[in-house]
Design a protein around this motif. Structure first.
Motif, PDB file in Angstrom:
ATOM      1  N   VAL A  57      60.595   5.336  34.239  1.00  0.00           N
ATOM      2  CA  VAL A  57      60.983   5.200  33.089  1.00  0.00           C
ATOM      3  C   VAL A  57      61.592   4.030  33.026  1.00  0.00           C
ATOM      4  O   VAL A  57      61.650   3.815  33.502  1.00  0.00           O
ATOM      5  CB  VAL A  57      62.308   6.221  33.182  1.00  0.00           C
ATOM      6  N   GLU A  58      61.657   4.285  31.505  1.00  0.00           N
ATOM      7  CA  GLU A  58      63.007   2.984  30.808  1.00  0.00           C
ATOM      8  C   GLU A  58      63.601   3.580  30.635  1.00  0.00           C
ATOM      9  O   GLU A  58      63.980   4.036  29.869  1.00  0.00           O
ATOM     10  CB  GLU A  58      61.281   2.550  29.643  1.00  0.00           C
ATOM     11  N   ALA A  59      64.684   2.722  30.652  1.00  0.00           N
ATOM     12  CA  ALA A  59      66.435   3.146  29.811  1.00  0.00           C
ATOM     13  C   ALA A  59      66.458   1.902  28.863  1.00  0.00           C
ATOM     14  O   ALA A  59      66.298   1.065  28.462  1.00  0.00           O
ATOM     15  CB  ALA A  59      67.099   2.659  30.863  1.00  0.00           C
ATOM     16  N   VAL A 116      64.488  -0.985  32.866  1.00  0.00           N
ATOM     17  CA  VAL A 116      66.039  -2.276  31.806  1.00  0.00           C
ATOM     18  C   VAL A 116      65.469  -3.581  31.282  1.00  0.00           C
ATOM     19  O   VAL A 116      64.824  -4.349  31.664  1.00  0.00           O
ATOM     20  CB  VAL A 116      66.516  -2.613  33.142  1.00  0.00           C
ATOM     21  N   ASN A 117      65.585  -3.284  30.062  1.00  0.00           N
ATOM     22  CA  ASN A 117      65.409  -4.248  29.351  1.00  0.00           C
ATOM     23  C   ASN A 117      67.140  -5.085  29.329  1.00  0.00           C
ATOM     24  O   ASN A 117      67.746  -4.847  29.067  1.00  0.00           O
ATOM     25  CB  ASN A 117      65.365  -4.166  27.471  1.00  0.00           C
ATOM     26  N   VAL A 118      66.204  -6.655  29.191  1.00  0.00           N
ATOM     27  CA  VAL A 118      67.452  -7.767  29.017  1.00  0.00           C
ATOM     28  C   VAL A 118      67.300  -8.677  28.389  1.00  0.00           C
ATOM     29  O   VAL A 118      65.504  -9.146  28.130  1.00  0.00           O
ATOM     30  CB  VAL A 118      66.825  -7.733  30.210  1.00  0.00           C
ATOM     31  N   VAL A 148      62.505  -5.229  35.210  1.00  0.00           N
ATOM     32  CA  VAL A 148      63.278  -5.906  34.439  1.00  0.00           C
ATOM     33  C   VAL A 148      62.469  -6.527  33.348  1.00  0.00           C
ATOM     34  O   VAL A 148      61.493  -7.315  33.368  1.00  0.00           O
ATOM     35  CB  VAL A 148      63.497  -7.806  34.714  1.00  0.00           C
ATOM     36  N   GLU A 149      62.580  -6.075  31.779  1.00  0.00           N
ATOM     37  CA  GLU A 149      61.174  -6.342  31.086  1.00  0.00           C
ATOM     38  C   GLU A 149      62.504  -7.269  29.904  1.00  0.00           C
ATOM     39  O   GLU A 149      63.637  -7.807  29.347  1.00  0.00           O
ATOM     40  CB  GLU A 149      61.621  -4.615  29.398  1.00  0.00           C
ATOM     41  N   ILE A 150      61.418  -8.672  29.859  1.00  0.00           N
ATOM     42  CA  ILE A 150      61.874  -9.581  29.576  1.00  0.00           C
ATOM     43  C   ILE A 150      60.426  -9.814  28.186  1.00  0.00           C
ATOM     44  O   ILE A 150      59.691  -9.683  28.509  1.00  0.00           O
ATOM     45  CB  ILE A 150      62.585 -11.324  29.818  1.00  0.00           C
ATOM     46  N   VAL A 178      56.834  -8.588  31.297  1.00  0.00           N
ATOM     47  CA  VAL A 178      57.267  -9.274  29.791  1.00  0.00           C
ATOM     48  C   VAL A 178      56.534  -8.008  28.572  1.00  0.00           C
ATOM     49  O   VAL A 178      55.748  -7.497  28.633  1.00  0.00           O
ATOM     50  CB  VAL A 178      55.918 -10.174  29.476  1.00  0.00           C
ATOM     51  N   ASP A 179      57.858  -7.678  28.148  1.00  0.00           N
ATOM     52  CA  ASP A 179      58.227  -6.656  27.145  1.00  0.00           C
ATOM     53  C   ASP A 179      57.244  -7.354  25.364  1.00  0.00           C
ATOM     54  O   ASP A 179      57.303  -8.548  25.327  1.00  0.00           O
ATOM     55  CB  ASP A 179      59.741  -6.062  26.591  1.00  0.00           C
ATOM     56  N   ASP A 180      56.913  -6.423  25.007  1.00  0.00           N
ATOM     57  CA  ASP A 180      56.186  -6.607  23.332  1.00  0.00           C
ATOM     58  C   ASP A 180      55.070  -7.704  23.804  1.00  0.00           C
ATOM     59  O   ASP A 180      54.709  -8.715  22.467  1.00  0.00           O
ATOM     60  CB  ASP A 180      56.863  -7.352  22.656  1.00  0.00           C
ATOM     61  N   LEU A 199      52.554  -6.733  32.582  1.00  0.00           N
ATOM     62  CA  LEU A 199      52.449  -6.913  30.676  1.00  0.00           C
ATOM     63  C   LEU A 199      52.354  -5.541  30.357  1.00  0.00           C
ATOM     64  O   LEU A 199      52.000  -4.670  30.384  1.00  0.00           O
ATOM     65  CB  LEU A 199      51.265  -7.955  30.287  1.00  0.00           C
ATOM     66  N   LYS A 200      53.469  -5.756  29.214  1.00  0.00           N
ATOM     67  CA  LYS A 200      53.692  -4.619  28.531  1.00  0.00           C
ATOM     68  C   LYS A 200      52.892  -4.787  26.848  1.00  0.00           C
ATOM     69  O   LYS A 200      53.454  -5.349  25.887  1.00  0.00           O
ATOM     70  CB  LYS A 200      54.716  -3.389  28.506  1.00  0.00           C
ATOM     71  N   ILE A 201      51.917  -3.964  26.165  1.00  0.00           N
ATOM     72  CA  ILE A 201      50.929  -4.624  25.433  1.00  0.00           C
ATOM     73  C   ILE A 201      51.855  -3.505  24.119  1.00  0.00           C
ATOM     74  O   ILE A 201      52.348  -2.578  24.294  1.00  0.00           O
ATOM     75  CB  ILE A 201      49.411  -3.319  25.777  1.00  0.00           C
TER      76      ILE A 201
HETATM   77 CA    CA Z   1      61.470  -2.556  26.538  1.00  0.00          CA
END
Ligand code: CA
Ligand code: C2E
Ligand code: CA
Ligand code: CA
Length: 278
Positions: A57-59, A116-118, A148-150, A178-180, A199-201
């Motif tokens: 899950v993503e918070a 978690v987004n950081v 950790v999503e950066i 790596v987000d976005d 990697l998050k597309i």
């Molecule tokens: Ca995110």
């Protein structure tokens, strides 16, 4: 009205003053919100494309202010960053989410991952790594469950400190996402310089996957990630066609309204069970 004038002069406009006032009001309200527990978290499921199971899950932070109403994170996160509140907010997100994860996996009887987004500024503080270790320990989850999503910006900015910090995170056992991905910067060099796991597309590519050019970009990201030993998750998946395409191309995980929006911790067990049965 915000455009710079010819010669780069910014003419004063009443609207600029209004925007500035809005931001000040928002900043004051957010400071109060942090002290008075007005923030909450929702959790968006991430589904494994091979097994169809919810694997993580993503918070995502939520704020409904008594005076301003619901304020989206895209508005209040930048205010927290500028107002020196992001460390407090980020610390709260981390400990709250780790505790919620521990509860949900007890209900489910199996482990899940937590993303978690950081924000980059959060990482500047020296205490951050300790905070992560503590949150994990207090909640009683394993470091390998935490992601950790950066954003790419962090990897382009000041280099030395960031590498060291990410290496320490890795040593702790936490994964780095790596987000976005693909949205912000064109340099790919950093992919070999940083300890990146996933990697998050970016959702803009996923949503335009029906066009040949965007499909080509998605293909390339998946192939490249796998060649570098990383996994790939696609965000913003809204249609069965998008899912089919991503599965065919070997994308590992998906996340989006097709499956579920973010839901409160109390609904997560039910949503997870329902999704995993499909
Ligand atoms: Ca995110
Ligand atoms: P993000 O990390 O890229 O999060 C994904 C955003 O896309 C979320 O918006 C989510 O609700 C939304 N979304 C999920 N599935 C779909 C879909 O199928 N279609 C569409 N159109 N959108 C989808 P949200 O919750 O408004 O968050 C916006 C941004 O705020 C996040 O973007 C993230 O950058 C930031 N943010 C949220 N929570 C936190 C937090 O706790 N800390 C930090 N530093 N930033 C946060
Ligand atoms: Ca994203
Ligand atoms: Ca984002």
């Amino acid at each position: 009205a915000k455009a710079a004038g010819r010669n780069g002069i910014r003419w004063f406009e009443p609207q600029m003053l209004a925007e500035n006032n809005d931001r000040l009001a928002l900043s004051a309200a957010l400071r109060q919100a942090l002290d008075q527990d007005e923030l909450s978290l929702v959790y968006q499921p991430q589904v494994d494309l091979v097994t169809g199971e919810v694997v993580g899950v993503e918070a995502l932070a939520r704020w409904t202010s008594p005076s301003l109403g619901p304020v989206p994170p895209d508005r209040f996160i930048p205010v927290a960053e500028d107002g020196g509140m992001i460390a407090q907010l980020g610390g709260w997100v981390l400990s709250t989410a780790c505790t919620a994860l521990a509860q949900v996996q007890e209900q489910l009887g199996r482990p899940l991952r937590l993303a978690v987004n950081v924000s980059p500024r959060q990482l500047r503080g020296r205490t951050w790594l300790d905070e992560i270790a503590t949150a994990i320990e207090v909640a009683g989850i394993e470091p390998c469950q935490l992601e950790v999503e950066i954003t790419e910006g962090l990897l382009i900015e000041d280099h030395g400190d960031v590498v060291a910090m990410l290496e320490s995170l890795r040593t702790l056992g936490v994964s780095i996402v790596v987000d976005d991905f693909g949205r912000g910067y064109s340099s790919l060099a950093y992919l070999t310089q940083f300890p990146i796991d996933k990697l998050k597309i970016d959702r803009s590519f996923v949503q335009e996957i029906g066009t040949a050019k965007n499909a080509a970009i998605v293909d390339a990201i998946i192939v490249m990630a796998h060649a570098l030993g990383m996994t790939v998750v696609a965000e913003g998946v809204e249609t069965a066609d998008q899912e089919r395409y991503l599965r065919e191309r070997g994308c590992d995980e998906v996340q989006g309204y097709l499956y579920s929006p973010g839901v409160p911790a109390g609904s997560l067990e039910m949503v997870t069970r329902a999704l995993s049965r499909q």
